[in-house]
Design a protein around this motif. Structure first.
Motif, short mmCIF file in Angstrom:
data_model
loop_
_atom_site.label_atom_id
_atom_site.label_comp_id
_atom_site.label_asym_id
_atom_site.label_seq_id
_atom_site.Cartn_x
_atom_site.Cartn_y
_atom_site.Cartn_z
N PHE A 152 4.53 -3.61 -12.96
CA PHE A 152 3.13 -3.18 -12.89
C PHE A 152 3.05 -1.77 -12.32
O PHE A 152 3.86 -1.37 -11.46
N ALA A 153 2.06 -1.02 -12.77
CA ALA A 153 1.82 0.31 -12.20
C ALA A 153 1.48 0.16 -10.72
O ALA A 153 0.82 -0.80 -10.32
N ARG A 154 1.93 1.10 -9.92
CA ARG A 154 1.68 1.03 -8.48
C ARG A 154 0.18 0.96 -8.20
O ARG A 154 -0.57 1.84 -8.62
N LYS A 155 -0.22 -0.13 -7.56
CA LYS A 155 -1.62 -0.38 -7.22
C LYS A 155 -2.52 -0.42 -8.45
O LYS A 155 -3.71 -0.15 -8.37
N GLY A 156 -1.93 -0.80 -9.58
CA GLY A 156 -2.68 -0.82 -10.83
C GLY A 156 -3.00 -2.22 -11.31
O GLY A 156 -2.94 -3.20 -10.56
N ASP A 157 -3.35 -2.32 -12.59
CA ASP A 157 -3.71 -3.61 -13.18
C ASP A 157 -2.55 -4.60 -13.01
O ASP A 157 -1.39 -4.27 -13.26
N GLY A 158 -2.90 -5.79 -12.58
CA GLY A 158 -1.92 -6.83 -12.30
C GLY A 158 -1.76 -7.07 -10.81
O GLY A 158 -1.42 -8.17 -10.39
N VAL A 159 -2.01 -6.03 -10.01
CA VAL A 159 -1.90 -6.17 -8.55
C VAL A 159 -3.13 -5.63 -7.82
O VAL A 159 -3.10 -5.37 -6.62
N ARG A 160 -4.22 -5.43 -8.55
CA ARG A 160 -5.41 -4.85 -7.92
C ARG A 160 -5.99 -5.75 -6.82
O ARG A 160 -6.67 -5.26 -5.91
N PHE A 161 -5.74 -7.03 -6.90
CA PHE A 161 -6.19 -7.96 -5.86
C PHE A 161 -5.72 -7.52 -4.48
O PHE A 161 -6.42 -7.69 -3.48
N TYR A 162 -4.54 -6.94 -4.42
CA TYR A 162 -3.95 -6.56 -3.13
C TYR A 162 -4.30 -5.14 -2.70
O TYR A 162 -3.85 -4.69 -1.65
N VAL A 163 -5.11 -4.45 -3.49
CA VAL A 163 -5.44 -3.05 -3.21
C VAL A 163 -6.88 -2.97 -2.70
O VAL A 163 -7.82 -3.21 -3.45
N PHE A 164 -7.02 -2.63 -1.45
CA PHE A 164 -8.34 -2.53 -0.83
C PHE A 164 -8.75 -1.06 -0.81
O PHE A 164 -8.55 -0.35 0.18
N GLU A 165 -9.32 -0.60 -1.91
CA GLU A 165 -9.61 0.82 -2.06
C GLU A 165 -10.65 1.31 -1.06
O GLU A 165 -10.67 2.49 -0.70
N GLN A 166 -11.51 0.41 -0.61
CA GLN A 166 -12.57 0.81 0.32
C GLN A 166 -12.16 0.66 1.78
O GLN A 166 -12.98 0.82 2.68
N ILE A 167 -10.88 0.35 2.02
CA ILE A 167 -10.37 0.24 3.39
C ILE A 167 -9.20 1.21 3.53
O ILE A 167 -8.04 0.84 3.34
N PRO A 168 -9.48 2.48 3.83
CA PRO A 168 -8.42 3.48 3.89
C PRO A 168 -7.45 3.29 5.04
O PRO A 168 -6.31 3.75 4.97
N ASN A 169 -7.88 2.60 6.09
CA ASN A 169 -7.01 2.39 7.25
C ASN A 169 -6.98 0.90 7.57
O ASN A 169 -7.75 0.41 8.41
N PRO A 170 -6.09 0.14 6.92
CA PRO A 170 -6.04 -1.31 7.15
C PRO A 170 -5.81 -1.69 8.60
O PRO A 170 -6.37 -2.67 9.09
N ALA A 171 -4.97 -0.95 9.31
CA ALA A 171 -4.67 -1.28 10.70
C ALA A 171 -5.93 -1.21 11.55
O ALA A 171 -6.20 -2.09 12.38
N ALA A 172 -6.72 -0.16 11.36
CA ALA A 172 -7.97 -0.01 12.11
C ALA A 172 -8.95 -1.10 11.72
O ALA A 172 -9.66 -1.65 12.57
N PHE A 173 -8.99 -1.43 10.43
CA PHE A 173 -9.90 -2.48 9.98
C PHE A 173 -9.54 -3.81 10.61
O PHE A 173 -10.40 -4.56 11.06
N LYS A 174 -8.24 -4.11 10.67
CA LYS A 174 -7.81 -5.38 11.26
C LYS A 174 -8.13 -5.44 12.75
O LYS A 174 -8.51 -6.50 13.27
N ARG A 175 -8.03 -4.30 13.42
CA ARG A 175 -8.42 -4.27 14.84
C ARG A 175 -9.90 -4.58 14.99
O ARG A 175 -10.30 -5.37 15.86
N SER A 176 -10.73 -3.98 14.13
CA SER A 176 -12.17 -4.24 14.23
C SER A 176 -12.50 -5.68 13.86
O SER A 176 -13.41 -6.28 14.44
N TYR A 177 -11.74 -6.25 12.94
CA TYR A 177 -11.95 -7.64 12.56
C TYR A 177 -11.63 -8.56 13.72
O TYR A 177 -12.36 -9.51 14.01
#
Length: 220
Positions: A152-177
């Motif tokens: 699959f293309a990197r972060k492309g069709d087939g794996v888009r479920f795992y790509v959180f385009e609106q969360i640029p900083n997952p670590a910070a998001f997880k801290r806030s969660y």
């Protein structure tokens, strides 16, 4: 659940469900999938099962947006159903919905999520936590392996479920969660029930893996 006045609820919930979390992560099916020992059909079938679970999670979200317990967790940037549908169209073609069918364990999992969404917001939070924080963490391992194994293309069709385009900083998001978890509006008894529901969520997920393993035995 052993509680102390100083232990954050996010820590308690993580440690209390660690055993069930590990069991889900180390299932035979997931090990074979990540090890490249199963074909893309197994990955597509797994993605299809996720679609049933996330549809239940996200169809119940709108009604909970103003709920004092579950409302703070309802975040548009987490929603995954559209990405799963795009992945499934790539994996199985435009008519994928006609053949989509939940495994018995998946149907039970989705129904439990829907039941919590309808009648127990704190229980819904347990399912929200176990799914979305897992996607932001271990899900990235699945994405990487899928890209390398099936091209699959990197972060492309087939794996888009795992790509959180609106969360640029997952670590910070997880801290806030986790801060939201620490501030959840629930007494100690209700927090214990949330922890128990987290354990149940992991068990439901493990049952899905078990049935997928039966459908895709390594010898096949």
């Amino acid at each position: 659940m052993t509680t102390t006045a100083t232990t954050p609820f996010s820590t308690l919930i993580r440690t209390a469900s660690h055993e069930q979390h590990t069991e889900a992560e180390t299932s035979t099916f997931m090990g074979d999938l990540l090890g490249g020992r199963l074909g893309v059909a197994a990955y597509a079938r797994y993605t299809e099962q996720l679609w049933f679970v996330y549809r239940a999670l996200e169809e119940g979200a709108a009604a909970l947006a103003q709920d004092p317990v579950a409302g703070p967790f309802i975040r548009a940037e987490l929603m995954r159903t559209a990405e799963l549908e795009r992945d499934l169209a790539h994996l199985r073609g435009a008519g994928w919905r006609r053949a989509a069918a939940p495994l018995p364990a998946t149907a039970a999992y989705a129904e439990r999520v829907a039941e919590c969404a309808r009648s127990w917001p704190a229980g819904y939070v347990a399912h929200h936590y176990t799914r979305y924080l897992g996607d932001l963490s271990g899900g990235q391992i699945i994405r990487d392996r899928a890209e390398r194994t099936w091209g699959f293309a990197r972060k492309g069709d087939g794996v888009r479920f795992y790509v959180f385009e609106q969360i640029p900083n997952p670590a910070a998001f997880k801290r806030s969660y986790r801060e939201l978890l620490d501030a959840v509006r629930a007494d100690d008894l209700e927090k214990q029930r949330i922890v128990d529901e987290c354990k149940r969520a992991f068990a439901l997920n493990t049952a899905v893996f078990r049935e997928l393993g039966e459908e895709f035995p390594l010898s096949a």
